[in-house]
Write a protein that holds these residues in place. Structure first.
Motif, PDB file in Angstrom:
ATOM      1  N   ILE A 237     -17.672  22.751 -16.694  1.00 25.40           N
ATOM      2  CA  ILE A 237     -17.858  22.487 -18.124  1.00 25.40           C
ATOM      3  C   ILE A 237     -18.397  23.711 -18.853  1.00 25.40           C
ATOM      4  O   ILE A 237     -17.876  24.109 -19.905  1.00 25.40           O
ATOM      5  N   VAL A 238     -19.456  24.326 -18.316  1.00 31.45           N
ATOM      6  CA  VAL A 238     -20.056  25.488 -18.975  1.00 31.45           C
ATOM      7  C   VAL A 238     -19.192  26.740 -18.809  1.00 31.45           C
ATOM      8  O   VAL A 238     -18.895  27.442 -19.785  1.00 31.45           O
ATOM      9  N   SER A 239     -18.797  27.033 -17.589  1.00 24.85           N
ATOM     10  CA  SER A 239     -18.141  28.312 -17.291  1.00 24.85           C
ATOM     11  C   SER A 239     -16.715  28.405 -17.803  1.00 24.85           C
ATOM     12  O   SER A 239     -16.248  29.500 -18.126  1.00 24.85           O
ATOM     13  N   VAL A 240     -16.015  27.280 -17.900  1.00 23.03           N
ATOM     14  CA  VAL A 240     -14.598  27.334 -18.257  1.00 23.03           C
ATOM     15  C   VAL A 240     -14.297  26.529 -19.524  1.00 23.03           C
ATOM     16  O   VAL A 240     -13.829  27.074 -20.534  1.00 23.03           O
ATOM     17  N   ILE A 241     -14.584  25.231 -19.485  1.00 28.89           N
ATOM     18  CA  ILE A 241     -14.178  24.360 -20.599  1.00 28.89           C
ATOM     19  C   ILE A 241     -14.849  24.756 -21.907  1.00 28.89           C
ATOM     20  O   ILE A 241     -14.190  24.844 -22.955  1.00 28.89           O
ATOM     21  N   SER A 242     -16.163  25.012 -21.878  1.00 29.20           N
ATOM     22  CA  SER A 242     -16.860  25.336 -23.126  1.00 29.20           C
ATOM     23  C   SER A 242     -16.367  26.661 -23.710  1.00 29.20           C
ATOM     24  O   SER A 242     -16.308  26.826 -24.934  1.00 29.20           O
ATOM     25  N   VAL A 243     -16.011  27.613 -22.839  1.00 31.15           N
ATOM     26  CA  VAL A 243     -15.501  28.899 -23.319  1.00 31.15           C
ATOM     27  C   VAL A 243     -14.160  28.707 -24.018  1.00 31.15           C
ATOM     28  O   VAL A 243     -13.909  29.266 -25.093  1.00 31.15           O
ATOM     29  N   LEU A 244     -13.297  27.888 -23.436  1.00 27.68           N
ATOM     30  CA  LEU A 244     -12.011  27.597 -24.063  1.00 27.68           C
ATOM     31  C   LEU A 244     -12.201  26.859 -25.385  1.00 27.68           C
ATOM     32  O   LEU A 244     -11.501  27.139 -26.375  1.00 27.68           O
ATOM     33  N   MET A 245     -13.147  25.919 -25.434  1.00 29.14           N
ATOM     34  CA  MET A 245     -13.421  25.189 -26.662  1.00 29.14           C
ATOM     35  C   MET A 245     -13.949  26.114 -27.750  1.00 29.14           C
ATOM     36  O   MET A 245     -13.587  25.989 -28.929  1.00 29.14           O
TER      37      MET A 245
END
Length: 302
Positions: A237-245
């Motif tokens: 969630i922090v390392s990948v998804i939030s960056v994309l969001m």
């Protein structure tokens, strides 16, 4: 006419989506210290938390990394990639999360966001010849907020707070310095953000052999729920998804998407008090208000 109406409606929908993405990112990033603190309470160490984070994010980004080119490091180049991994990879995570061994999550939620724009502005002026600067009012509020928190802790120590909390505070500020240098170098070297994310996360896999060599498999004897939460939240969630969001928010809203990071201190302090039971003092509340106000002024100016 109908085409114009549809265009306006589409723009409006994108604006709403952008705000929702930005708000979600602020919630995710703001909750990081709290989630990491739960990991410590479950018996996990800084080394454990770092391993779980990069094992998940590295494996998730590995197919993209391979597809974009191993030899070119996703087009970033291995010389630049090594610097990015050093600044934003496992070492960065150890510094940021390691500070929670001494200082409470509330300090992390305030000090890291306060120092990041200060360091970024300074480094950008040195490396990019960037003449942008934080307004005096924003700078004064950020510094005043941090000093308020620290002076309050010194003058009115709270029971249960480690007297060596200053060690953690230094680590939070150091993590802000590392992240600021990382973001400025991305601009200086004109690199693609998603490629850099892939390089850092996959590069973090290099930490795993060293971890298991020294620590073995003892971590998997701890609470499986705590391990799953850290892996899912920090690693995915922090390392990948939030960056994309965040990238989507920037695409839909432009530079003002950065304004949402000003909500991180409120989210972090609120969750630390409500979920972790950390003490809420007047100096902490005043420091939060000052830092949030300083961030809004600094980000709005940019």
């Amino acid at each position: 006419m109908d085409k114009a109406i549809r265009s306006v409606a589409t723009a409006s929908q994108m604006g709403v989506s952008g705000y929702l993405y930005g708000l979600a990112v602020a919630l995710i990033w703001g909750a990081q210290p709290v989630v990491a603190s739960f990991g410590y309470r479950a018996g996990l160490t800084t080394l454990d938390l770092t391993m779980l984070r990069f094992a998940a994010s590295g494996l998730l980004m590995l197919p993209f990394f391979v597809k974009r080119g191993i030899w070119s490091a996703c087009g970033v180049g291995w010389r630049h990639a090594a610097v990015f991994i050093l600044l934003a990879g496992p070492l960065y995570n150890m510094v940021l999360v390691g500070g929670l061994q001494w200082a409470p999550a509330t300090h992390s939620s305030l000090i890291y966001p306060a120092f990041t724009p200060l360091f970024t502005t300074l480094i950008a002026r040195l490396l990019l010849k960037d003449q942008q600067r934080i307004p005096v009012a924003g700078l004064a509020l950020l510094i005043a907020g941090v000093l308020t928190v620290k002076l309050g802790a010194i003058l009115h120590p709270v029971a249960g707070v480690n007297p060596d909390a200053w060690r953690g505070d230094i680590l939070f500020a150091t993590a802000a310095l590392m992240w600021s240098l990382y973001t400025v170098l991305m601009r200086r070297w004109n690199t693609e953000p998603i490629a850099v994310v892939a390089v850092v996360q996959v590069g973090g896999l290099l930490y795993l052999p060293f971890y298991f060599w020294f620590a073995g498999l003892a971590v998997f004897q701890l609470d499986t729920t705590a391990i799953a939460i850290q892996t899912l939240y920090m690693g995915i969630i922090v390392s990948v998804i939030s960056v994309l969001m965040f990238n989507l928010a920037v695409r839909m809203l432009g530079p003002k998407a950065a304004m949402f990071t000003a909500l991180m201190p409120v989210v972090g302090v609120g969750l630390a008090v409500l979920v972790l039971g950390e003490p809420l003092t007047w100096s902490l509340m005043l420091g939060t208000v000052l830092i949030v106000a300083g961030l809004f002024i600094a980000l709005k100016k940019k």
